[in-house]
Design an enzyme around this catalytic site. Sequence first.
Site, PDB file in Angstrom:
ATOM      1  N   GLY A  98       0.821  -1.201   0.000  1.00 27.74           N
ATOM      2  CA  GLY A  98       0.000   0.000   0.000  1.00 27.74           C
ATOM      3  C   GLY A  98       0.851   1.245   0.000  1.00 27.74           C
ATOM      4  O   GLY A  98       2.085   1.189  -0.037  1.00 27.74           O
ATOM      5  N   LYS A 123       7.831  -0.193   6.125  1.00 32.27           N
ATOM      6  CA  LYS A 123       7.335   1.148   5.796  1.00 32.27           C
ATOM      7  C   LYS A 123       8.525   1.973   5.301  1.00 32.27           C
ATOM      8  O   LYS A 123       9.482   2.211   6.042  1.00 32.27           O
ATOM      9  CB  LYS A 123       6.696   1.821   7.007  1.00 32.27           C
ATOM     10  CG  LYS A 123       6.122   3.201   6.677  1.00 32.27           C
ATOM     11  CD  LYS A 123       5.857   4.030   7.929  1.00 32.27           C
ATOM     12  CE  LYS A 123       4.670   3.514   8.700  1.00 32.27           C
ATOM     13  NZ  LYS A 123       4.330   4.440   9.827  1.00 32.27           N
ATOM     14  N   GLY A 172       0.709   5.620   1.392  1.00 34.77           N
ATOM     15  CA  GLY A 172       0.029   6.706   2.091  1.00 34.77           C
ATOM     16  C   GLY A 172       0.836   7.981   1.996  1.00 34.77           C
ATOM     17  O   GLY A 172       1.779   8.089   1.197  1.00 34.77           O
ATOM     18  N   GLY A 173       0.463   8.973   2.819  1.00 31.30           N
ATOM     19  CA  GLY A 173       1.170  10.239   2.798  1.00 31.30           C
ATOM     20  C   GLY A 173       2.610  10.117   3.245  1.00 31.30           C
ATOM     21  O   GLY A 173       3.460  10.931   2.880  1.00 31.30           O
ATOM     22  N   PHE A 174       2.908   9.081   4.037  1.00 32.97           N
ATOM     23  CA  PHE A 174       4.267   8.883   4.549  1.00 32.97           C
ATOM     24  C   PHE A 174       5.174   8.225   3.517  1.00 32.97           C
ATOM     25  O   PHE A 174       6.394   8.342   3.579  1.00 32.97           O
ATOM     26  CB  PHE A 174       4.228   8.005   5.801  1.00 32.97           C
ATOM     27  CG  PHE A 174       3.539   6.693   5.579  1.00 32.97           C
ATOM     28  CD1 PHE A 174       4.193   5.624   5.015  1.00 32.97           C
ATOM     29  CD2 PHE A 174       2.203   6.535   5.903  1.00 32.97           C
ATOM     30  CE1 PHE A 174       3.555   4.426   4.781  1.00 32.97           C
ATOM     31  CE2 PHE A 174       1.548   5.338   5.693  1.00 32.97           C
ATOM     32  CZ  PHE A 174       2.220   4.284   5.128  1.00 32.97           C
ATOM     33  N   GLY A 175       4.600   7.467   2.583  1.00 35.16           N
ATOM     34  CA  GLY A 175       5.404   6.706   1.637  1.00 35.16           C
ATOM     35  C   GLY A 175       4.737   5.388   1.292  1.00 35.16           C
ATOM     36  O   GLY A 175       3.506   5.307   1.199  1.00 35.16           O
ATOM     37  N   GLU A 176       5.537   4.340   1.129  1.00 32.15           N
ATOM     38  CA  GLU A 176       5.024   3.045   0.689  1.00 32.15           C
ATOM     39  C   GLU A 176       5.291   1.966   1.732  1.00 32.15           C
ATOM     40  O   GLU A 176       6.186   2.094   2.565  1.00 32.15           O
ATOM     41  CB  GLU A 176       5.696   2.651  -0.636  1.00 32.15           C
ATOM     42  CG  GLU A 176       5.476   3.648  -1.760  1.00 32.15           C
ATOM     43  CD  GLU A 176       6.348   3.351  -2.968  1.00 32.15           C
ATOM     44  OE1 GLU A 176       5.821   3.364  -4.096  1.00 32.15           O
ATOM     45  OE2 GLU A 176       7.567   3.120  -2.782  1.00 32.15           O
ATOM     46  N   VAL A 177       4.497   0.881   1.647  1.00 31.33           N
ATOM     47  CA  VAL A 177       4.669  -0.275   2.523  1.00 31.33           C
ATOM     48  C   VAL A 177       4.879  -1.505   1.648  1.00 31.33           C
ATOM     49  O   VAL A 177       4.126  -1.731   0.693  1.00 31.33           O
ATOM     50  CB  VAL A 177       3.452  -0.481   3.440  1.00 31.33           C
ATOM     51  CG1 VAL A 177       3.634  -1.725   4.309  1.00 31.33           C
ATOM     52  CG2 VAL A 177       3.234   0.744   4.322  1.00 31.33           C
ATOM     53  N   ASP A 230      -3.384  10.270  16.032  1.00 30.58           N
ATOM     54  CA  ASP A 230      -3.731   9.989  14.640  1.00 30.58           C
ATOM     55  C   ASP A 230      -4.487   8.661  14.533  1.00 30.58           C
ATOM     56  O   ASP A 230      -4.203   7.835  13.665  1.00 30.58           O
ATOM     57  CB  ASP A 230      -2.471   9.961  13.768  1.00 30.58           C
ATOM     58  CG  ASP A 230      -2.785  10.138  12.284  1.00 30.58           C
ATOM     59  OD1 ASP A 230      -3.878  10.653  11.975  1.00 30.58           O
ATOM     60  OD2 ASP A 230      -1.950   9.759  11.443  1.00 30.58           O
TER      61      ASP A 230
END
Length: 446
Positions: free
Chosen positions: A139, A160, A141-146, A257
């Site tokens: 997946g 992550k 998200g705003g942080f990067g990829e997993v 969060d």
Amino acid sequence: MISNLPKGRQGGRSFTLSCSVRFEVYPFYNASGVAAPAPSPSPLPPAPAPAPTPAPETRSKGRSNKSIVIAIAITVPLGGVMVLLSLICCILRRKGKKMYEVIKGKSGAKELTTVESLQFDLAIIQVATNYFSHENKLGEGGFGEVFQGRLPNGQQIAVKRLSQRSKQGDEEFKNEILLVAKLQHRNLVRLLGFCLEGDEKLLVYEFVPNKSLDYFLFDPNKRRQLDWPLRYKIIFGIARVMLYLHEDSRLRIIHRDLKCSNILLDSEMNPKIADFGMARIFEVDQTQANTNRIVGTYGYMSPEYAMHGEFSMKSDVYSFGILLLEIICGKKNNFYQDEYFAGYAWNQWRDGTPLAVLDPTIVDSYSRDEVLRCLHICLLCIQEDPALRPTMTTVVLMLSSNSINPPAPQHPAFFVQMKGLELDQSTKRTMPLLINGMSLTDFFPR
């Protein structure tokens, strides 16, 4: 025989069986007939003189020179290796010390140590994830990829990979490492380690196979797999771990969060909270903190935090209430039928039709009492005044017992009557409105 020679004469002869002797006063022999004497043998070359024995001081000096050479030959390479190892240790210690200082200064916990033992080599993670291949991507998200991966010992992991554009910076990265490494709960995702090499910032977690709660909940087909007993199990697991963070862990943690995408589901669909990059540590007697840097996700933020930067355990309670509402309704916290969703749920509760908000996919499996109790708790958690919201201790008690009669809820925060976008009369100040997932916020100066 010599004694038989005649004495007193000028010549004479003596003959015996073995010898014949003659002497005269004149030459009586033929000199040319006498054989030349055999040449005398050549003298042997003189034996070489023995080397002089060195004095004791000379011997000692020679041995000393050899010892010095040997010592230099051993010491120089060994010294180089030791210097190299020292440099490596200093670099690793410096990284670990910086990360340690982030939490040590806040908690003062003497038992917290550096996290060098959690460090992974980049090469190991690259091989485990097949060099972050697209096939291993879980997946983004705003942080990067997993990415999914497998360590050499066969253990499955989730990595992550923070992007350089990630909202989660160095402080959040270190914060998550140190917090999750010290927290132990069955409903928390376990951190296995991290990697900080060059531009790479990687967090290595246990692999949770069923992805996140939003993957199921907001998909029209997949949410059918979440019947009511399973949803209630997820709700109770989240409440229990939030109680642990607020009251029962060695550190008092404010997550800041809490949302569906940060709730992961294991192979038995047990919830596990992840992403502690925004989390903050409170002192034992601390109840509230302020910040000028608002982080988190709009829609899950409490009004006092979104507008004034004030956060506390009651901020997490508000986020839990929104999360609970989404699980009951199977919809994102957004506008529904031209109305803010929390306001829609409040109106249905106030009008005596609370079950109208229920997700239609669970009408055949739900317990009316449990759904009404959860909806009641939800409305209590999202009240505007933090003092009116329950603690997580009370939430867990209300979820696990029918004997507790919770108080009547008041209108939720951010409650808006959508007739001409006029604020509800009981709302005392302008609140953020969520339109198509975007936040339009009217801030007041501090």
